[in-house]
Design a protein around this motif. Structure first.
Motif, PDB file in Angstrom:
ATOM      1  N   THR A   1       0.920   1.547   1.747  1.00 11.96           N
ATOM      2  CA  THR A   1      -0.195   1.283   0.836  1.00 11.96           C
ATOM      3  C   THR A   1      -1.420   0.790   1.591  1.00 11.96           C
ATOM      4  O   THR A   1      -2.471   0.587   0.996  1.00 11.96           O
ATOM      5  CB  THR A   1       0.191   0.230  -0.222  1.00 11.96           C
ATOM      6  OG1 THR A   1       0.745  -0.902   0.463  1.00 11.96           O
ATOM      7  CG2 THR A   1       1.228   0.775  -1.184  1.00 11.96           C
ATOM      8  N   ASN A   2      -1.269   0.616   2.902  1.00  4.05           N
ATOM      9  CA  ASN A   2      -2.428   0.162   3.677  1.00  4.05           C
ATOM     10  C   ASN A   2      -3.438   1.294   3.794  1.00  4.05           C
ATOM     11  O   ASN A   2      -3.082   2.466   3.866  1.00  4.05           O
ATOM     12  CB  ASN A   2      -1.984  -0.310   5.073  1.00  4.05           C
ATOM     13  CG  ASN A   2      -1.271   0.785   5.850  1.00  4.05           C
ATOM     14  OD1 ASN A   2      -0.328   1.387   5.340  1.00  4.05           O
ATOM     15  ND2 ASN A   2      -1.724   1.052   7.055  1.00  4.05           N
ATOM     16  N   LEU A   3      -4.722   0.902   3.774  1.00  4.20           N
ATOM     17  CA  LEU A   3      -5.789   1.904   3.812  1.00  4.20           C
ATOM     18  C   LEU A   3      -6.502   1.930   5.163  1.00  4.20           C
ATOM     19  O   LEU A   3      -7.511   2.601   5.321  1.00  4.20           O
ATOM     20  CB  LEU A   3      -6.808   1.612   2.701  1.00  4.20           C
ATOM     21  CG  LEU A   3      -6.254   1.575   1.273  1.00  4.20           C
ATOM     22  CD1 LEU A   3      -7.342   1.160   0.295  1.00  4.20           C
ATOM     23  CD2 LEU A   3      -5.669   2.922   0.878  1.00  4.20           C
ATOM     24  N   ASP A   4      -5.954   1.192   6.124  1.00  7.96           N
ATOM     25  CA  ASP A   4      -6.675   1.044   7.394  1.00  7.96           C
ATOM     26  C   ASP A   4      -6.166   1.986   8.473  1.00  7.96           C
ATOM     27  O   ASP A   4      -6.286   1.710   9.656  1.00  7.96           O
ATOM     28  CB  ASP A   4      -6.604  -0.410   7.873  1.00  7.96           C
ATOM     29  CG  ASP A   4      -5.177  -0.901   8.055  1.00  7.96           C
ATOM     30  OD1 ASP A   4      -4.234  -0.120   7.757  1.00  7.96           O
ATOM     31  OD2 ASP A   4      -4.995  -2.047   8.491  1.00  7.96           O
TER      32      ASP A   4
ATOM     33  N   MET B   1       7.703   9.184   6.418  1.00  5.07           N
ATOM     34  CA  MET B   1       8.462   8.239   5.609  1.00  5.07           C
ATOM     35  C   MET B   1       7.625   7.076   5.107  1.00  5.07           C
ATOM     36  O   MET B   1       8.120   6.251   4.356  1.00  5.07           O
ATOM     37  CB  MET B   1       9.628   7.677   6.441  1.00  5.07           C
ATOM     38  CG  MET B   1      10.709   8.691   6.675  1.00  5.07           C
ATOM     39  SD  MET B   1      11.524   9.065   5.133  1.00  5.07           S
ATOM     40  CE  MET B   1      12.300  10.612   5.535  1.00  5.07           C
ATOM     41  N   GLY B   2       6.400   6.965   5.557  1.00  8.66           N
ATOM     42  CA  GLY B   2       5.557   5.878   5.100  1.00  8.66           C
ATOM     43  C   GLY B   2       5.884   4.582   5.793  1.00  8.66           C
ATOM     44  O   GLY B   2       5.985   4.529   7.006  1.00  8.66           O
TER      45      GLY B   2
ATOM     46  N   SER C   1      -7.756  -1.966  -3.348  1.00  6.60           N
ATOM     47  CA  SER C   1      -6.832  -2.295  -2.270  1.00  6.60           C
ATOM     48  C   SER C   1      -5.440  -2.481  -2.858  1.00  6.60           C
ATOM     49  O   SER C   1      -5.261  -2.503  -4.068  1.00  6.60           O
ATOM     50  CB  SER C   1      -7.276  -3.576  -1.566  1.00  6.60           C
ATOM     51  OG  SER C   1      -7.030  -4.679  -2.431  1.00  6.60           O
ATOM     52  N   GLU C   2      -4.457  -2.640  -1.979  1.00  6.87           N
ATOM     53  CA  GLU C   2      -3.095  -2.880  -2.459  1.00  6.87           C
ATOM     54  C   GLU C   2      -3.004  -4.212  -3.208  1.00  6.87           C
ATOM     55  O   GLU C   2      -2.067  -4.425  -3.969  1.00  6.87           O
ATOM     56  CB  GLU C   2      -2.096  -2.820  -1.301  1.00  6.87           C
ATOM     57  CG  GLU C   2      -2.417  -3.761  -0.167  1.00  6.87           C
ATOM     58  CD  GLU C   2      -1.608  -3.454   1.089  1.00  6.87           C
ATOM     59  OE1 GLU C   2      -0.404  -3.200   0.955  1.00  6.87           O
ATOM     60  OE2 GLU C   2      -2.185  -3.480   2.194  1.00  6.87           O
ATOM     61  N   GLU C   3      -3.996  -5.079  -3.008  1.00  7.54           N
ATOM     62  CA  GLU C   3      -4.032  -6.351  -3.725  1.00  7.54           C
ATOM     63  C   GLU C   3      -4.768  -6.228  -5.052  1.00  7.54           C
ATOM     64  O   GLU C   3      -4.901  -7.205  -5.799  1.00  7.54           O
ATOM     65  CB  GLU C   3      -4.738  -7.426  -2.884  1.00  7.54           C
ATOM     66  CG  GLU C   3      -4.139  -7.664  -1.504  1.00  7.54           C
ATOM     67  CD  GLU C   3      -2.748  -8.272  -1.595  1.00  7.54           C
ATOM     68  OE1 GLU C   3      -2.503  -9.035  -2.546  1.00  7.54           O
ATOM     69  OE2 GLU C   3      -1.912  -7.966  -0.725  1.00  7.54           O
ATOM     70  N   GLY C   4      -5.294  -5.061  -5.350  1.00 12.54           N
ATOM     71  CA  GLY C   4      -6.002  -4.864  -6.611  1.00 12.54           C
ATOM     72  C   GLY C   4      -7.483  -5.198  -6.539  1.00 12.54           C
ATOM     73  O   GLY C   4      -8.139  -5.311  -7.569  1.00 12.54           O
TER      74      GLY C   4
END
Lengths: 287, 658
Positions: B507-510, B379-380, B605-608
């Motif tokens: 959206t986190n990449l960690d 579900m993310g 990143s999710e912040e661009g």
């Protein structure tokens, strides 16, 4: 008689499973109604503002537009291939009663459209007593279910062969119940309904217990074929198989069959049994 | 833990039977005659021959191979698995003649190399393929340096042996100094015919999964979690007809995992001198296997990803999917180390040894226990506590007289810390489909005249402390500063081709991914990677955003993008030289290594913020990853999941650059 008693002890297990099976679609729809998340994550209708999957194409296609190779499209992947399989779900024989059952399914086609042939028959006293062949066009209805449209051909050793139009739904219900529901329309306004449900309980990666239930209904009497109107018969099975490979699994099991209503009366009149419980030995395979 | 142990034990039991570790020898039985090799240089034990220079000849043929005790036919390049390592030089124009000695057409794709589209080697897109007995001449100039690889792009030829390493040496001096330099190419081998393997999955998609939940797992869970807990753990999976053990389509039940063409029993051996730095060029050239790689006792210093330099980061372990490469520097001090690459589904491993002299071995670790996928994977970022409208810390009491009627599809995802105390007379009646889920720290002090009475379907649940004081309402270009977090499913995601959609992607990449979370080791994540200075050469803001969803139906074994398999799809049209943002959202429960041919994928990143330049991006289940790209080369290009079966099932798009 001892063996029958042991079989009777197992029956409640099969009955409970059957109840669970017949209730599962109801449970599932109830569940998806009160838990929105699952309902939203699967199936449903696309909202009016859903994204157009071709919106980024600028009108180009795989064949047309800049840099497209000339001629017909060369790259075709498995989504455009046709596959086939032949599955033997129940090939079984009971030595004592010289009776057996075969239940085969074959299909050919793409992911979403297939020619499906179901062949099911009973052998009694070493002879093919009756068989039923469904020839169907299976079309994907949603992620888990196919609609099926076609004909059914009944063949009786002693009786009158019948032909039917068939409309059905086959697939995987929530909680992993395999369902196969088909309605039939025959000559002179004859109607019939058959329901099948199966579940696979993994005792281990290779030992699998499979409860199975089957019910048949007929809209009007068919005395020649020993059928009365209404619920005609049920079969409850419990089969334990060992998958030597995923494609070949011998099994042992028990099956309880019952006839109801006028169908039962006809059987009684002919001195045939109305209820039966027997051991089965068989193989399940596909290739 | 009990459950893990049981899973581990059951796997052990099966692995003994199913996991073919291979013959000690392994490899090509009868090597091709010497004359077929062009420029044959030294060959290391178990390693591919090295070809260098500007003129290279490759011959594709069928050769017998025996990894498991039975002889099978492989499709090979110059008769070796892996194919010869091509050692090329940045700035050189190379001419590579590829001769097809098969009965069927073939092709070679130069994975990660920036070149003209006619040279990219995808039959039906870049060219017509190489017909039997034909020689195709590839000619291109190398505009880059680093570790890459090459493989067939025809049918399942890659899976039967057509893969090799490419090393492009920098024109200037190599900045990465190492005493030894080893290619470590991981792959997978099946004795079965790949098409029959695929056909089996069409009948039964869990055919090769022997880690499925069984009754015993339930009983163990019931004893630790209680019956309710055990039922609850399974409820959503069973209701949705999804398996929490669906980690790989193909397992060691059919695969033998290879390191430089050697089975685990064959034990590929790389040598080093004590005290020197060793550069290991890891390439995942497998058809369908994610690998988790580590060398017990050594820190892995990641210096390049997909051939591009990154700011060095030190880890114990990394996961990579088919198509990805990592260059790693290690400083070994002991006599021998085990290079251990376990498959993501924990059914087997590839293994080799780094040692000071041949013949010494280091202990081979046990496989990690099988972990079930969890709700994050399904579900993310779903967080029930934040759903609904329990906005906190916001004060809208004095908002007045604002007109936001022209605002549409805005993304306020990164807003924080709001103060609406001076808002007046606002009218938001025409706002639709907004997603404010990640707003933080906003200040609306200059807003006046707002009316929110007709707003519908908005979710402000996660807004915190907002500042709208300098908002240019109606100016949409601002929304491209950061990747949109508004999930937009395609209309074709509601049919039979898609078994689930994710509405709340993460959206986190960690996140290192399933099986690597909290394993006690430092595991590389996408968020650890930063391109070295100069790698990301295009700092323009994107001018538009493309959103694509990775989709599938495990029960039918179909894979697609936006619910459309390749045959149903239309190309993605990109404009030459434009800076465009691509958002890939994974609506499935498997990780997909997405490879875009012909141009770089600059992950943000999710912040661009731009992070790292890749050619293959592994998108985890329920994850939403954003990257920017600039198409510098005209033509038609392929874009697909590099799990070969997913690609062939239709998780594939054509890209037109014009």
């Amino acid at each position: 008689m001892k063996s029958i008693n042991f079989i009777e002890m197992l029956k409640p297990l099969a009955i409970i499973t059957t109840i669970a099976m017949s209730a599962s679609p109801i449970l599932a729809s109830a569940a998806s109604a009160d838990t929105q998340t699952e309902a939203k994550a699967q199936g449903g209708e696309a909202p009016a503002n859903a994204r157009d999957p071709h919106a980024y194409s600028d009108g180009y296609t795989l064949e047309k537009g800049p840099y497209a190779l000339a001629g017909p499209r060369q790259l075709k992947l498995a989504d455009e291939h046709k596959f086939w399989a032949i599955q033997g779900d129940r090939i079984e024989y009971n030595d004592e009663s010289e009776s057996g059952v075969f239940d085969l399914l074959g299909w050919y086609g793409t992911t979403y459209d297939r020619l499906t042939i179901k062949l099911e028959g009973d052998i009694a006293n070493g002879r093919l007593e009756e068989s039923q062949t469904d020839i169907l066009w299976s079309h994907a209805y949603n992620a888990y279910f196919d609609t099926q449209l076609g004909i059914r051909l009944d063949q009786y050793d002693e009786g009158i062969d019948r032909q039917w139009l068939a409309v059905g739904l086959q697939g995987l219900a929530p909680y992993w119940f395999e369902l196969d529901m088909t309605a039939y329309l025959g000559e002179s306004g004859r109607t019939a309904l058959s329901l099948e449900a199966e579940y696979e309980l993994l005792l281990s990666q290779q030992w699998i217990l499979q409860p199975r239930a089957e019910m048949s209904f007929y809209g009007q009497d068919d005395i020649e074929n020993g059928l009365g109107s209404g619920l005609t018969d049920t079969a409850l099975g419990l089969r334990l198989r060992y998958e030597i490979t995923r494609q070949f699994a011998p099994y042992i099991g028990v099956e309880w069959t019952s006839k109801f209503g006028e169908t039962a009366d006809i059987a009684r009149a002919a001195d045939n049994s109305v209820r039966d419980a027997r051991y089965v030995v068989g193989v399940k395979f596909w290739f | 833990m009990k459950q893990d142990e049981s899973a581990f034990m059951s796997r052990q039991r099966f692995s003994r039977r199913l996991f073919v570790k291979g013959l000690a020898a392994g490899g090509i039985l009868s090597a091709m005659p010497k004359l077929l090799y062009a420029n044959t240089n030294d060959t290391r034990l178990g390693s591919a021959p090295v070809l260098s220079g500007q003129e290279i000849n490759l011959v594709i043929a069928e050769t017998p191979v025996n990894f498991t005790g039975v002889t099978r036919t492989a499709t090979t390049i110059n008769g070796s698995i892996p194919a010869p390592t091509l050692r090329l030089r940045e700035g050189d124009e190379v001419t590579i003649r590829v001769t097809n000695r098969l009965m069927v057409p073939t092709s070679i794709h130069w994975h990660g190399i920036i070149l003209p589209y006619e040279m990219d080697g995808v039959p039906g897109i870049s060219f017509r393929g190489i017909a039997p007995q034909e020689t195709f001449v590839y000619r291109f100039t190398l505009k880059q340096s680093g570790t890459y690889w090459y493989h067939s792009h025809s049918g399942f030829q890659e899976m039967t042996g057509m893969y090799g390493a490419i090393i492009v040496e920098p024109r200037q001096d190599e900045s990465i100094k190492a005493g030894q330099d080893h290619v470590i190419l991981l792959s997978d081998w099946t004795d079965e015919d790949p098409m029959s393997v695929f056909a089996k999955l069409k009948v039964q998609s869990d055919f090769y999964n022997f880690n499925q939940p069984v009754v015993g797992d339930f009983l163990k869970d019931a004893s630790t979690l209680g019956t309710t807990g055990a039922l609850e753990k399974r409820k959503m999976w069973n209701q949705m007809r999804m398996s929490p053990t669906d980690l790989a389509d193909l397992s060691a039940a059919t695969f033998t995992y290879l390191m430089n063409g050697m089975t685990p029993a064959g034990n590929w051996n790389g040598l080093f001198n004590r005290g020197e730095q060793v550069r290991l060029r890891f390439i995942n050239g497998s058809s369908n296997s994610f690998y988790d790689v580590r060398i017990p006792g050594l820190s892995l210093n990641i210096v390049q990803a997909d051939g591009q330099s990154v700011k060095p980061v030190s880890v114990d372990e990394f996961r990579f999917g088919p198509g990805e490469t990592y260059d790693v520097i290690v400083e070994p001090e002991e006599d021998a180390y085990c290079i251990f690459a376990q498959s993501m589904d924990r059914t087997g491993y590839a293994r080799g040894t780094l040692s000071v002299r041949p013949g010494i071995v280091a202990a081979v670790p046990e496989l990690d226990p099988v972990e079930w996928l969890d709700m994050t994977d399904m579900m993310g970022a779903m967080d029930h506590s934040a759903m609904g409208h329990d906005m906190k810390g916001m004060d809208h009491s004095t908002m007045k007289g604002m007109d936001h009627s022209a605002m549409k599809d805005m993304d306020h995802s990164a807003m924080k810390g709001m103060d609406h105390s001076a808002m007046k007379d606002m009218d938001h009646s025409a706002m639709k489909g907004m997603d404010h889920s990640a707003m933080k720290g906003m200040d609306h002090s200059a807003m006046k005249g707002m009316d929110h009475s007709a707003m519908k379907g908005m979710d402000h649940s996660a807004m915190k402390g907002m500042d709208h004081s300098t908002m240019g309402h109606g100016n949409r270009s601002n929304s491209l500063a950061k990747p949109s977090q508004t999930v937009r499913h395609a209309s074709t995601e509601y049919g039979p081709s898609v078994d689930m959609r994710v509405d709340t992607p993460r959206t986190n990449l960690d996140d290192p991914g399933i099986g690597l979370r909290n394993n006690g080791r430092r595991v590389l994540t996408l968020s650890d990677l930063r391109s070295a200075t100069g790698v990301l050469d295009d700092d323009r803001a994107p001018t538009r955003e493309i959103e694509l969803h990775l989709t599938g139906n495990m029960e039918r074994y179909s894979w697609s993008i936006d619910g459309l398999e390749f045959g149903q799809s239309t190309p993605i049209s990109l404009h030459h030289g434009e800076r465009v943002r691509v958002i890939l959202q994974n609506d499935t429960m498997m990780t997909h290594p997405m490879h875009l041919h012909g141009m770089w994928s600059d992950i943000e990143s999710e912040e661009g913020d731009l992070l790292v330049r890749r050619h293959t991006i592994s998108v985890q289940p329920a994850q939403r990853v954003s990257f920017l790209t600039t198409p510098h080369d005209f033509g038609r290009w392929a874009w697909h999941c590099h799990l070969l079966f997913h690609m062939d099932a239709g998780m594939f798009r054509e890209v037109v650059v014009s």
